[in-house]
Write an enzyme that holds these catalytic residues in place. Sequence first.
Site, short mmCIF file in Angstrom:
data_model
loop_
_atom_site.label_atom_id
_atom_site.label_comp_id
_atom_site.label_asym_id
_atom_site.label_seq_id
_atom_site.Cartn_x
_atom_site.Cartn_y
_atom_site.Cartn_z
N SER B 126 76.90 20.49 130.72
CA SER B 126 75.76 19.86 131.06
C SER B 126 74.81 19.28 129.90
O SER B 126 74.91 20.18 128.69
CB SER B 126 74.86 20.39 132.02
OG SER B 126 73.62 20.33 131.96
N TYR B 150 70.24 28.33 132.69
CA TYR B 150 71.25 27.46 133.01
C TYR B 150 71.96 26.78 131.92
O TYR B 150 73.32 26.81 131.58
CB TYR B 150 70.76 26.27 133.90
CG TYR B 150 71.81 24.94 134.36
CD1 TYR B 150 72.65 25.47 135.40
CD2 TYR B 150 71.63 23.86 133.72
CE1 TYR B 150 73.81 24.33 135.70
CE2 TYR B 150 72.52 22.89 133.92
CZ TYR B 150 73.23 23.20 134.95
OH TYR B 150 74.32 22.22 135.40
N LYS B 154 75.99 27.44 130.53
CA LYS B 154 76.64 26.52 130.45
C LYS B 154 77.24 26.47 128.94
O LYS B 154 78.54 26.29 128.74
CB LYS B 154 76.23 25.26 130.76
CG LYS B 154 75.97 24.81 132.17
CD LYS B 154 77.18 24.54 132.81
CE LYS B 154 77.07 24.13 134.41
NZ LYS B 154 78.45 24.04 135.01
#
Lengths: 325, 325
Positions: B126, B150, B154
């Site tokens: 991402s 997050y 990732k």
Amino acid sequence: MKVLITGGAGFLGRRLARKLLQRGVLRNSTGEEEAIDRLVLFDVVKADGFTDPRVLAVTGDLADPLAISDLVDTDTASIFHLAAVVSSQAEADFDLGMRVNIEALRLLFERCRQLEHRPKVLFASSVAVYGGELPEIVRDDTALSPKSSYGVQKAIGELLLSDYSRRGFIDGRGVRLPTISVRPGKPNKAASSFASGIIREPLNNEATVCPVTADTRLWLLSPRQAIECLVWAHDLESEAFAQHPVLNLPGVSVTVGEMVDTLGRVAGKPAIDKIRWESDPVVQRIVGGWPGCWDMTRAHALGFTGDQDFEGIVRAYMADDLAPG
Amino acid sequence: MKVLITGGAGFLGRRLARKLLQRGVLRNSTGEEEAIDRLVLFDVVKADGFTDPRVLAVTGDLADPLAISDLVDTDTASIFHLAAVVSSQAEADFDLGMRVNIEALRLLFERCRQLEHRPKVLFASSVAVYGGELPEIVRDDTALSPKSSYGVQKAIGELLLSDYSRRGFIDGRGVRLPTISVRPGKPNKAASSFASGIIREPLNNEATVCPVTADTRLWLLSPRQAIECLVWAHDLESEAFAQHPVLNLPGVSVTVGEMVDTLGRVAGKPAIDKIRWESDPVVQRIVGGWPGCWDMTRAHALGFTGDQDFEGIVRAYMADDLAPG
């Protein structure tokens, strides 16, 4: 205050312990100097040679949640996390590297998160987080590009440190250590072990092997200055690590050929003759991919000092560690 | 060949499944087109709406070793790993994010490592791996600097993918997805959910809230092109990912203000009036720290195509997803 050193029986761990005992104090989370009344040295083997009553040497498995739970408690103000499976070993034993370099680190951070206070956690990362095609001088904003399992595991440790810090679970400080040279004692399982061996063995009148080419460029820091840097990083205000939780420590950039020339200047030609050149493709691939130099602007701005030059590093070894001949 | 999609009940997972069923083939590890005779859609909820006999919808917990062991076997040739706890949710529930975004990924990779063949594993990373102060155009060698849990998770996934690939345990391919817009359906727990909502809701004659400022710059990819990119990345030779296992996919750089202007051009002023501007500092901090543009040289060289412009993205949504009014 209670201070924990993981990897406390290792070479850097023991030297850091001696330094902390001699100093007697560290800055606590409010920035004030506080006496160290308990120094816990944790490792898989017992840290020996300490008679100071402040020292508690504990053995155990860092990847065991119960061991960690006993080790870190409400009194633990600071942790120097030096325990690691080193580069060649992590390449040879993938599972062991993952277990110690990632799982144990995660357990340690989780234990800190359970506490009501926010311990200082100093994490020793490595030059090995870089690899592959690199700019001549690695900058703070150069992408990490590890090409070894050790480097990947250290890079993951940095990311975990940054998020546990950002979320307020720990007061984390990461420092990327250059290759440490000259280490005293015996060769270890680091791919860079030769970076000490090619100086140490000849100065002790022993034969040694250099597994990389003379034009291989290394980025080095002496044990003496490494310890100074660890203590300095610990004592800085947390603000210094708020935006960028990991810092590239100062180093000295030399080729292996220049290291050997320096040895010759300091100890004469017979010392050089103790070195046999015998290429090891695995070591060449791993160490040859590490940066030979990185930008020191931030480290200098934060007050870190390193070594002057490689001759100074050799003379520091002779002063600190070479048995009087 | 047997193909697994994790997150197979999610929006991208279902759309990818429909694409694969329609295509009928993927390139296998020797580069040849092979028929997909089994398509497993794994998720915490059942992927519904599939009647094709090739589809097997399985529900379970991706962080359960037994579930993974059953799911991935000697027949599993390719895995599209799309399952994730998204950005706002991983920020709100740290443990859940760590469990799904790291531990489940590690279990999946470990399961692949046990197999005698080397499955293709396509990992959806991402834009959130970047954050903080960034150059105007993020380059392939720009350091990852995630500022959300997050993004950290990732980035760790990317590092694990790179090492499991380098060691030959998997044939890994990482792609960094821009923010996907315009997603059909309901808002989700991604911080970037509004990037679809401010277009989708007005086009469906519903009110919506824009939580960021008009000058916030986003890097977007339509669902249609995202699916094309995932399939393209899967079918490339593994050589394309050997040196750099993660690739920045193409995107379109627009400000939120430009997005709203485009909406007005396509659907008129009444559509714009459906948007209420109401700042959300958490969303602004997370999404505002993501890059607004990155270099596409490598993606283009490898044959990836993206969207032409944001108006094309809006029209793709209207063609693919907008219920005929």
